[in-house]
Design an enzyme around this catalytic site. Sequence first.
Site, PDB file in Angstrom:
ATOM      1  N   GLY A  99      36.628  49.173  48.126  1.00 45.39           N
ATOM      2  CA  GLY A  99      37.724  50.051  48.544  1.00 45.39           C
ATOM      3  C   GLY A  99      39.030  49.739  47.852  1.00 45.39           C
ATOM      4  N   SER A 100      40.109  49.786  48.603  1.00 42.47           N
ATOM      5  CA  SER A 100      41.448  49.762  48.012  1.00 42.47           C
ATOM      6  C   SER A 100      41.758  48.504  47.225  1.00 42.47           C
ATOM      7  CB  SER A 100      42.497  49.918  49.102  1.00 42.47           C
ATOM      8  OG  SER A 100      42.301  51.138  49.751  1.00 42.47           O
TER       9      SER A 100
END
Lengths: 575, 110
Positions: A285-286
């Site tokens: 993810g981020s």
Amino acid sequence: MSQRKLYVPQGFHGTAQWHEVRSLRQVLDVAKTRLLVVCGVFMLVFLVIIGRLIDVSLLRRGAEEGLVQARSLHGVGFRADIVDRNGELLATSLTTSSLYANAQVVLNAKEAAQKLTEVLPELNYSQILQRLESGKVFVWLARHLPPQKQAEVMRLGIPGIYFQQDERRVYPHGELFSHVLGFTNIDNQGLSGVERKFNESLLSKTESLRLSLDIRAQHVLRDEILAGIEKFKAQGGAGLVMNVQTGEVIAMVSLPDFDPNQVGKMGPQKEALFNRITLGAYEMGSSFKIFNTALYLESDESNLTKKFDVSGPLRLGRFKITDFHPAHYPLTVAEIFTESSNIGSAKMAMQMGSSLQKAFFERLGFFRPSSLELPEVGSPLFPKKWSESTTITTSYGYGISISPLQLVTAIAGVVNNGVMRQPTLVKANAFKTEGGVRVVSEKTSETMRKLMYMIVSQGRGKKAKVKGYEVGGKTGTANQLSGRSYQKGSNMTSFVGAFPMSRPQYIVLIMVDRPQAIKETYGFNAAGWNAAPIAGKVIARIAPLLHVIPISEGKIEPTEKSMLIPASTSLRREH
Amino acid sequence: MRRYTTLFFFLALVIGFVLFKVKYEVVEIEEKISQILRQMKRERETIHILKAEWSHLNEPQRLQKLAEKFLDIRPMKAEQIATMHHNFTEQDPFRCLIPRAHLASMKGEE
């Protein structure tokens, strides 16, 4: 003297030959000479002995001790100890006695089995009886008996049973080091972890194996993650502390874990054996925005102020890419990072192109398994064909699955002035400082460090802040795959933080598996609410232990205010 | 002539006696050595077991619980750490000799 002839035998011939000699005097002379010769030989021999005596007693005092040393028995087990970086004992072998029988010598098997089960109640009577009646020359009866039990069995006086010196592997700290150390089987062969990887050298060398782990940091990490799992009612968690300058793994925890002393009795809890840090492959993810932004800055440093329009969602086939908090004005590259905009990251990646991105991931080591000294290292998952959609999704961390270890190694490289070191579990030689791969330039590293510092000092990583240690990092919330689509509501939050950001020494990763939203987090379960505070607590406790000197805040200048969205007082800041 | 013979005869006897005595003493000492070595081996094993037990008692979780229960100490905070900014490169006012290598490492401390 008369002229009498004297007959003297000469030699041992078949027929004695009698020679004439001149006189008695000559005979005596010959005899005297012979006597002198014999005497001389004896004197010589005695001289040699006396010489040796003087030599041994006076000249070479104590030389015999060398012999004694060589003969002295070690008395310690055959498998070497494993210690942590400070010499704390992690695994050792204790001498035990194992009982075996020669079934052919045993007289009365029933009586023997009866007596044995009396003294050793944990044995199964029918099993022992079967073995004693088997007629085999060598059958094990009981392994690893303590000396007390050994004495009791000896006193029984059963013929045909004997003791053999054996050794048993003992882990004084139980679950604290389960996955990393691994465990051995009953014959002292390593089955998993460091025990398996270093099996040969543990069996051949006598000096202990010194790992890079620090038991104090390991305890803090495990303690805080356990507390966090309980607090946020999570399914599990994992953590990693690494030295960015040397690549040494200081602490590694994966929960749930197990007690390596009790592996034989574990049964259905096989899930606990899974080392999430090295074996797990997750879409991070981020956290991947670190790499996306770093790569973008590599091409041109002035790119930090370049703006992208993130107002509308990005359409890609049947998927729609949205931001959690869409901004209604163009964001700069710096803001895309600190606000964690998916749309912005995708647009940046599209501008860079897939070949550049792919080459960067290759350099970061995402396409091959990690080189850590453990047998349980998983291979990353990535698409064979790098299409446009892959470029877009990997820019914000989806579409490629790597292990948490690989993520931390790569981020460590970015913050360590751009030099990425290979992770290792063995204590590094203090004088060896080469062997790193340059992944980004020093300028990019400095900029990324400032951006990551912003996230903790003012952005979504606020809860990881520790006064005096300049913590910088990135939050990430990854969805877990369930078949071909994502599991709704189930997520794994992560926070990666390094400190002190002006000259990073250590990097910490915290992952929480499916944390719940609780009252204290106002109903949110994003990484900034659970993973980040755990990381902050860990850093606060381990920084003094690891001799990180606190720095007065403010040495890193935050990037100019004009590039940032003014910090909102809204509580709904997440991600 | 006879005197010398008897003298050397008795000398040989005495030396023989001494030789056997020394030999038996050596055998005794060797026996003692192996006994002591066996004792040492047993002691080493005991030390080994005690080391493992000591390590077990130093389990950080256990120490943490004991410290929380019986001691007033708390985790260290950054505010409690101060650094000493002494300039060792100047003229040494304390007249102590600081090795060159140490001076070199002090320069890098900041």
